[in-house]
Scaffold this active site. Sequence first.
Site, short mmCIF file in Angstrom:
data_model
loop_
_atom_site.label_atom_id
_atom_site.label_comp_id
_atom_site.label_asym_id
_atom_site.label_seq_id
_atom_site.Cartn_x
_atom_site.Cartn_y
_atom_site.Cartn_z
N ASP A 116 0.83 -1.20 0.00
CA ASP A 116 0.00 0.00 0.00
C ASP A 116 0.87 1.26 0.00
OD1 ASP A 116 -1.71 -2.13 0.70
OD2 ASP A 116 -3.09 -0.74 1.65
N CYS A 125 2.17 -7.26 5.39
CA CYS A 125 1.54 -5.99 5.03
C CYS A 125 0.02 -6.05 5.15
CB CYS A 125 1.96 -5.58 3.62
SG CYS A 125 1.40 -6.72 2.35
N GLU A 146 -6.63 3.76 -1.24
CA GLU A 146 -6.42 4.57 -0.05
C GLU A 146 -5.99 5.97 -0.47
OE1 GLU A 146 -3.60 2.60 2.43
OE2 GLU A 146 -5.04 1.14 3.15
N SER A 172 -5.70 5.26 4.49
CA SER A 172 -4.65 4.52 5.17
C SER A 172 -4.87 4.62 6.67
CB SER A 172 -3.29 5.13 4.82
OG SER A 172 -2.30 4.73 5.74
#
Length: 558
Positions: A82, A123, A445, A471
């Site tokens: 991300d 992650c 995000e 996020s």
Amino acid sequence: MDPKHRSHGITDGRDRAPSRAMFKAVGFTDQDLQKPIIGVANTWIETMPCNFHLRRLSAKVKEGIRAAGGTPMEFNTIAISDGETMGTEGMRASLVSRELIADSIELVCRGQMFDAVVCVVGCDKTIPAAGMALARMNLPGLVLYGGTIAAGNYRGKDITIQDVFEAVGANAAGKISDAELLEIENTACPGAGACGGQYTANTMSTVMELIGLSPMGFNGVPAMDPRKDEIAFRCGEVVMNVLKQGIKPRDILTRKAFENAIAGVACTGGSTNAVLHLLAISREAELPLAIDDFQKVSERTPLITDLKPSGKYVAADVDKAGGIQLIAKRLLDGKLADGSAITVTGKTLAEEAQQAKETPGQEVILPLDKPLKKTGGLVILKGNLAPDGCVAKISGHERLSHRGPARVFESEEEAMAAVTGKKIKAGDVVVIRNEGPKGGPGMREMLSVTGAIVGEGLGGSVALLTDGRFSGATHGLMMGHVSPEAALGGPIAAVHEGDMITVDVNQRLLQIEISDTTLKQRIAQIKHKPPRYTTGVFAKYAALVASAGEGAITKPKF
């Protein structure tokens, strides 16, 4: 339960001689094949620090399985960073990857007929994907999180990747020099491990321990701490024990376990993505859970952990203070969690929490009678702009109301250009749409935008809402997961530039100041955009994905 309850079908008897011959080609012996076969789902990838060290941990997990009497067989999944893809087209792949990771774990476990599985994750999306796969298969197993990264140090101050995103905005505003930005960039991420605050990875790590799919105290040990190898080894004993006891994921994933997990998110100021992921896991477990349940639990749960993005400390400091065990004990002492919930160790949450040892003088995990905020960080808002709800993270420092004109953008890139181009003013409400699960696709995000807003000095005077995601590092008055999304004809698609929008956290309200008749007329006149992708994985995902209110899972349409 027969420890070889599934692998008998692939290893035993005359007719399986061809299978055994192929196993022997890669080094397995007759003795190995007579033991329970334990899958080790490794989400290692070389593209990011979050998962970079998982080869080492996976090797230790396999050693532990062998020592406990099982035969491990390791396999890989994909993973998407991300943090690295944030603000790019690549970010569309992140949430899609959650489904593919869960599918990969399920396919290999079903195809190879493993008796149990250990999922080694790092992650953001690998953690809920592992939970989804376990819930879907109901196969004995556990989740081991690779651990948080250490804090970076910039001129004597602990920093994380959040500071880099905000430094971009500060640099664009002329507040810091190019050299200072480079210095922050060079020091924020000192080694392997997942992003260091109570962002999505560490939030979902907390969830896995409090919901019972990870052994209590295992996940919170930082990535490069020497204790992590021993913990990985001990996973072998835990998974063999859960297999022998016949404890399955759906025995663990009860209603009270989900509420315990939500309380853990609320009391630590965790990521709004936990709403999406817990809804997804609940759907895979075939257990009813609604977005309103998060509000109910958050309202009764105080915020007691002083963690970034809004607080002072990083996730590694939780481990130093007493770990998730101490957080669990706080919740149980306040009757804010159900201690009878079973965990993957076979012990109850209460039994695990009894092991808590608080570090004298620690200031990370606060007493229940001295919370940072009397209610949890998660807030669900509804109104004519979000009839199915949206999610905000209110950690105690944000404004609780805002009224301002809409600044409407059809993509994250458009909004980012406006922010860095100084076209957003104090009082504005930034509206980013067509970034939902279907419309994105992939529900990107928005940390690049939210970080830039804070870096520009507008974090205390601008609100933002989107049908995309945030996020875990996002902070400020930001509303995500606005449902229904624009691509499904949600009211967010009917907002015009300059419309007045009201946000009232105390009333749980997100409202556009136009009449119901006007809103209905606008919605009826919406011209849906053609899909961004008509072939490949994004097109398949957009065709199958459910709304954010259902966890954005992919659902077959028969």
